[in-house]
Design a protein around this motif. Structure first.
Motif, short mmCIF file in Angstrom:
data_model
loop_
_atom_site.label_atom_id
_atom_site.label_comp_id
_atom_site.label_asym_id
_atom_site.label_seq_id
_atom_site.Cartn_x
_atom_site.Cartn_y
_atom_site.Cartn_z
N GLN A 97 -10.56 4.47 8.32
CA GLN A 97 -9.28 5.06 8.73
C GLN A 97 -9.45 6.14 9.80
O GLN A 97 -8.88 6.04 10.88
CB GLN A 97 -8.54 5.67 7.53
N HIS A 112 1.49 5.34 -2.05
CA HIS A 112 1.06 6.41 -2.98
C HIS A 112 2.36 7.12 -3.40
O HIS A 112 2.68 8.19 -2.88
CB HIS A 112 0.16 7.42 -2.26
N HIS A 165 -9.88 9.14 -4.71
CA HIS A 165 -9.06 9.48 -3.54
C HIS A 165 -9.66 10.71 -2.86
O HIS A 165 -9.54 10.88 -1.65
CB HIS A 165 -7.62 9.77 -4.00
N TYR A 224 -3.54 11.39 -7.22
CA TYR A 224 -3.22 12.81 -7.04
C TYR A 224 -3.43 13.58 -8.36
O TYR A 224 -2.88 14.65 -8.54
CB TYR A 224 -1.79 13.00 -6.54
N HIS A 239 0.87 -1.20 0.00
CA HIS A 239 0.00 0.00 0.00
C HIS A 239 0.90 1.23 0.00
O HIS A 239 1.45 1.61 1.04
CB HIS A 239 -0.91 -0.02 1.24
N ASP A 288 2.06 2.73 3.52
CA ASP A 288 1.17 3.83 3.13
C ASP A 288 2.00 5.04 2.69
O ASP A 288 1.55 6.18 2.84
CB ASP A 288 0.23 4.21 4.27
N PHE A 330 -11.17 5.71 -1.42
CA PHE A 330 -11.03 6.25 -0.06
C PHE A 330 -12.44 6.41 0.50
O PHE A 330 -13.11 7.41 0.27
CB PHE A 330 -10.29 7.58 -0.10
N ILE A 368 -4.73 16.32 0.65
CA ILE A 368 -4.65 15.64 -0.64
C ILE A 368 -4.76 16.67 -1.77
O ILE A 368 -4.02 16.63 -2.76
CB ILE A 368 -5.77 14.57 -0.75
N TYR A 383 -5.30 16.86 10.60
CA TYR A 383 -5.26 16.43 9.18
C TYR A 383 -6.57 16.81 8.49
O TYR A 383 -6.58 17.36 7.39
CB TYR A 383 -5.04 14.92 9.17
N HIS A 426 -6.12 0.09 6.25
CA HIS A 426 -6.19 1.04 7.39
C HIS A 426 -6.88 0.37 8.58
O HIS A 426 -6.21 -0.12 9.47
CB HIS A 426 -6.88 2.36 7.03
N ASN A 448 3.20 8.21 1.50
CA ASN A 448 2.51 9.32 0.81
C ASN A 448 2.98 10.62 1.43
O ASN A 448 3.58 10.62 2.52
CB ASN A 448 0.98 9.14 0.89
N PRO A 449 2.72 11.77 0.76
CA PRO A 449 3.29 13.03 1.27
C PRO A 449 2.51 13.64 2.45
O PRO A 449 2.97 14.63 3.02
CB PRO A 449 3.19 13.97 0.06
N GLY A 450 1.36 13.04 2.80
CA GLY A 450 0.57 13.64 3.88
C GLY A 450 0.62 12.83 5.15
O GLY A 450 1.36 13.14 6.09
N SER A 451 -0.13 11.73 5.16
CA SER A 451 -0.33 11.00 6.42
C SER A 451 0.80 10.03 6.75
O SER A 451 0.88 9.56 7.89
CB SER A 451 -1.64 10.22 6.36
N HIS A 490 -9.74 1.81 1.11
CA HIS A 490 -9.33 2.53 2.33
C HIS A 490 -10.57 2.54 3.23
O HIS A 490 -11.56 3.21 2.90
CB HIS A 490 -8.96 3.97 2.01
O1 NIG Z 1 -3.79 6.42 2.92
N1 NIG Z 1 -6.34 8.03 3.26
C1 NIG Z 1 -6.16 8.52 2.17
N2 NIG Z 1 -5.01 8.58 1.53
C2 NIG Z 1 -3.74 8.57 2.13
C3 NIG Z 1 -3.31 9.94 2.49
C4 NIG Z 1 -2.97 10.69 1.31
C5 NIG Z 1 -2.46 12.07 1.59
O2 NIG Z 1 -2.61 12.62 2.71
O3 NIG Z 1 -1.88 12.60 0.64
C6 NIG Z 1 -3.67 7.58 3.25
O4 NIG Z 1 -3.48 7.91 4.42
#
Ligand code: NIG
Ligand code: FE
Length: 424
Positions: A259, A88, A191, A158, A86, A331, A228, A118, A108, A279, A333-336, A256
């Motif tokens: 979560q 991104h 997403h 994205y 998993h 997981d 998602f 996102i 978040y 998740h 990814n640039p955020g979580s 997803h």
């Molecule tokens: O798996 N939950 C949704 N998508 C990602 C987060 C993606 C993001 O924050 O860019 C996740 O946590």
């Protein structure tokens, strides 16, 4: 490169443990996850891109031909490459600014509600060319490899327009061909709802179902489809419609689920018979039971719980005790979850979710491989499998989760070729 010249015959000897994960041709469920089929003082023969023999040092040494290259592991351990089921991994820019805001107290969800999250990455990714995305993603591919990961599942998501989702999926295809890392692609057009569709979200669902899915299926750009499913993102009904359409196009399904809040996502996964439900931080006992009866593999992502400073880890211990074939993933990814490190995930799995080191290894190799339809090719050290494996610089597999913050991978091989060498 897998397409380039392949090495011929290599013997790997003097491994304190060859952690083979050999066993039945299916994922390990419940108690089986503790069985790693370890060969102490083991060795292995590789011919071209395949594993040809695995056994004790004595057994293997008598089969080493005079012209065979010999790699002395120096008493280190040898494991299958991690399979990260998993991620991104194709996006532009970072969200280090939001990270700083979250440290200061913003959540978040608050950041997402004001157009960050996102959506911020979508804006940057839409503005990037495919070549720019590939340059960025190649840097991350190196991070995965040096961490001991040889296969990743890679989601789009994205772009959120037909052309931008195609751009990301085409980038993933080129990354699979152009790096030593193996990519399995997943379409995640669901997403988020892009801002231009917020007042008419039904039209975005139609765009996914009527235009994106048929085009992606026609160009064979994704093996899986993901949604998602979350409060304020996609409802259960919307997820059901999108995933059912993806199934009609022959894609495998992932989701997803549960979560950030409880939405009954695990039950929906069971109803649809998705391959995985990912998740699951808020999944209840009934949800776990539903996954079990439907044979859905849970994919838990403790890196995102950690990076969001949440205390709410998924009930992974209960999932294994219920007999499920659990998977662990980053997981990335640039955020979580800005980590490509499966070793970090193994540490979190043991310290925060009480998985034994052996259970974590099964979850991040053989079980992950089966969750991606690659169980017959990768995920264990067995004769006939692709030679994707790692020599880690320790002498007992339990140290991988125990010494944390250390990059243990010493030599990483993908399809029989050296893909990372810490001594170089
Ligand atoms: O798996 N939950 C949704 N998508 C990602 C987060 C993606 C993001 O924050 O860019 C996740 O946590
Ligand atoms: Fe994710």
């Amino acid at each position: 490169m897998r397409d380039g010249k392949l090495s011929n015959s290599i013997a790997f000897i003097n491994c304190s443990q060859v952690v083979t994960l050999a066993g039945p041709a299916r994922p390990r469920m419940g108690r089986e996850m503790r069985e790693l089929a370890i060969i102490e003082d083991g060795a292995m023969l590789v011919l071209d891109d395949r594993i040809t023999k695995v056994g004790s040092r004595g057994e293997i040494e008598s089969h080493i031909a005079p012209d065979c290259e010999v790699v002395d592991a120096g008493g280190r351990i040898l494991l299958p490459g991690f399979v990260d089921a998993h991620t991104h991994p194709v996006f532009a820019g970072t969200r280090a600014d939001e990270f700083e805001e979250r440290v200061g107290g913003a959540t978040y969800q608050e950041i997402a509600a004001r157009g960050g999250g996102i959506q911020a990455t979508v804006n940057r990714t839409r503005a990037a060319t495919i070549d720019e995305l590939i340059v960025g993603a190649k840097r991350y591919a190196q991070w995965f490899l040096r961490g001991g990961t040889t296969t990743i599942e890679a989601k789009s998501g994205y772009g959120l327009s037909l052309e931008d989702e195609l751009k990301i999926l085409r980038a993933i295809k080129r990354l699979d061909k152009g790096t030593s890392l193996r990519y399995v692609s997943t379409f995640l057009g669901a997403h988020d709802v892009p801002p231009e569709y917020l007042a008419r979200r039904g039209d975005y669902i139609s765009l996914i179902i009527d235009e994106m899915l048929p085009r992606i299926a026609e160009e064979k750009l994704a093996e899986y489809c993901d949604v998602f499913c979350e409060d304020k993102v996609f409802t259960n009904d919307e997820a059901r419609r999108i995933l059912s359409a993806a199934r009609r196009h022959g894609m495998g399904l992932r989701i997803h689920a549960d979560q950030l809040s409880f939405s009954g996502g695990a039950k929906l996964a069971a109803e649809l018979g998705t391959v995985t439900a990912d998740h699951l931080e808020h999944t209840d006992k009934a949800g776990i039971a539903a996954l079990k009866s439907a044979g859905v593999q849970p994919v838990v992502l403790p890196g995102s719980v950690y990076a969001l400073s949440s205390k709410r880890y998924p009930a992974a211990r209960e999932m294994i005790d219920a007999g499920l074939a659990l998977v662990l993933a980053t997981d990335f990814n640039p955020g979580s979850s800005p980590t490509p490190s499966m070793l970090m995930v193994l540490s979190l799995a043991s310290t925060q979710m009480k998985l034994t080191p052996a259970e974590s290894i099964s979850a991040s190799t053989i079980n992950a491989a089966y969750s991606l339809g690659r169980g017959a090719q990768v995920g264990s050290i067995e004769t006939g499998k692709v030679a994707d494996f790692v020599i880690h610089d320790c002498d007992d597999y339990r140290q991988l989760a125990y010494f944390f913050g250390v990059e243990h991978a010493w030599k990483v091989y993908a399809a029989g070729e050296l893909a990372f060498d810490r001594t170089a």
